[in-house]
Scaffold this active site. Structure first.
Site, short mmCIF file in Angstrom:
data_model
loop_
_atom_site.label_atom_id
_atom_site.label_comp_id
_atom_site.label_asym_id
_atom_site.label_seq_id
_atom_site.Cartn_x
_atom_site.Cartn_y
_atom_site.Cartn_z
N SER A 170 0.92 -1.30 -0.19
CA SER A 170 0.06 0.16 -0.01
C SER A 170 0.88 1.30 0.06
O SER A 170 1.80 1.43 0.69
CB SER A 170 -0.92 0.02 1.09
OG SER A 170 -1.80 1.27 1.39
N SER A 204 8.27 9.98 5.68
CA SER A 204 7.31 10.61 6.56
C SER A 204 6.15 11.07 5.80
O SER A 204 6.19 12.39 5.78
CB SER A 204 7.95 11.37 7.55
OG SER A 204 6.82 12.09 8.51
N ASN A 206 -4.88 -0.93 7.88
CA ASN A 206 -3.68 -0.57 8.36
C ASN A 206 -3.40 0.08 9.70
O ASN A 206 -3.76 1.09 9.98
CB ASN A 206 -3.06 0.58 7.58
CG ASN A 206 -1.93 1.32 7.70
OD1 ASN A 206 -1.10 0.86 8.76
ND2 ASN A 206 -1.56 2.54 7.06
N CYS A 224 -1.08 2.80 12.34
CA CYS A 224 -1.35 4.19 12.76
C CYS A 224 -1.82 4.44 13.99
O CYS A 224 -2.15 3.86 14.78
CB CYS A 224 -2.44 4.64 11.73
SG CYS A 224 -4.05 3.61 12.07
N GLY A 229 12.76 -0.57 2.50
CA GLY A 229 13.93 -1.01 1.37
C GLY A 229 14.73 -1.94 2.05
O GLY A 229 14.46 -2.46 2.94
#
Ligand code: FMN
Length: 312
Positions: free
Chosen positions: A21, A68, A124, A127, A214
């Site tokens: 996402s 961010s 998600n 958060c 990554g």
């Protein structure tokens, strides 16, 4: 012929590779054949329109990306009017990623998006929980279970819970998600991190801290996938630092049923398709007839397989 299909909580995917996402959008249709993906995972949407975090939002660090972004979102109306119709002609199931500041708001959004054309809800829960102290739902087991229970009661769609790696023992959170009714887990979102510009003495991100993603995060998240896959019965989707078919296979060997590709999409936009193309050749080379045969197939001696190992 090699069988690439995998089953994730009631859905059968044509192959185990999909985007993460927020690292994929409609514009990718001009670069790759979206029909070849295992699933389409959309950018997290929130109940309200959000503008995201202050600039700069992205910086590069050794072996990884630090960002961010702050989940800029055009809200559910835009999603229903623009995003879903765009994906409607494509074959892969559409997974709607959602986020909200309370369990109630999560449930309301899940209900609003439980429409034809959405095959699963990706919660998600990495958060902030605005009803608690702002820590992510998935940092606290009881909040994880509560929010998933509430979402579950609001939709009949499968729920994929996206966990945060920013916890001490992710298996506790994975079990809480399972108890709350999640149909699958995504392990994981970004690692909380920071970088400082030593010339200006200022943080390199406008949001001060950000998410590390990554190549450099892969061994950390792989370890978490290994632990979660043994802790719960749910399918686990591995996500963190996947760039090549070998990375995807490594996650499946650790116990992942499927994988999501994130940061690599920004560097090589064809990564998902390259992995899908390479997977049958990898399987054939190892004499395997089905991708499912890779799931949890890492060979570990029982005696050398502690639940926890020391890092030192
Ligand atoms: C620029 C950027 C935006 C992202 N946006 C979202 C998002 O909206 N929702 C979400 O659940 N994860 C988001 N992520 C996290 C990714 O989906 C993925 O979990 C993470 O990047 C780890 O995978 P990777 O190492 O392959 O990038 C974002 C990551 C990046 C780098």
């Amino acid at each position: 012929m090699v069988d690439l299909t995998v089953k994730i909580g009631g859905l059968t995917l044509a192959n185990p590779v999909m985007p993460g996402s927020g690292t994929f959008s409609e514009s990718m249709a001009s670069v790759i054949d979206i029909n070849r993906l295992g699933a389409i995972v959309t950018k997290t949407i929130t109940p309200d329109i959000r503008h995201g975090n202050p600039q700069p939002r992205v910086t590069e660090v050794t072996g990884a990306m630090l960002s961010s972004i702050g989940i800029p979102s055009k809200g559910p109306d835009h999603y229903l009017a623009e995003i879903l119709p765009f994906y409607a002609p494509y074959r892969p199931p559409v997974v709607a990623s959602i986020s909200a500041g309370s369990a109630e708001a999560f449930a309301g959004l899940a209900a609003c998006l439980s429409v034809p054309g959405v095959a699963a809800i990706e919660a998600n829960i990495s958060c902030p929980n605005l009803e608690a102290d702002g820590r992510a739902f998935a940092m606290v087991a009881s909040d994880t279970e509560k929010v998933l229970r509430r979402i579950k009661s609001a939709t009949s769609l499968p729920i994929w819970a996206k966990l945060t790696p920013n916890v001490g023992d992710i298996t506790v959170i994975a079990r809480a998600a399972e108890a709350g009714g999640a149909d699958a887990l995504i392990v994981a979102n970004a690692l909380l991190a920071m970088a400082i510009n030593v010339e200006t003495f200022r943080p390199r991100l406008g949001g001060i801290m950000g998410g590390l993603t990554g190549a450099a995060v892969k061994p950390v998240i792989l370890r978490m996938v290994y632990q979660c896959a043994r802790a719960v019965k749910l399918p686990v989707i591995g996500c963190g630092g996947i760039f090549t078919v070998e990375d995807a296979v490594e996650y499946m060997l650790a116990g992942a049923t499927a994988v999501q590709v994130g940061t690599a999409n920004f560097i090589h936009p064809t990564t998902t398709i390259d992995i899908i193309d390479a997977l049958p050749k990898f399987l054939a080379r190892h004499g395997l007839v089905a991708a499912e045969r890779l799931i949890g197939a890492v060979r570990v001696d029982d005696a050398a397989d502690p639940l926890w190992a020391t890092a030192g």
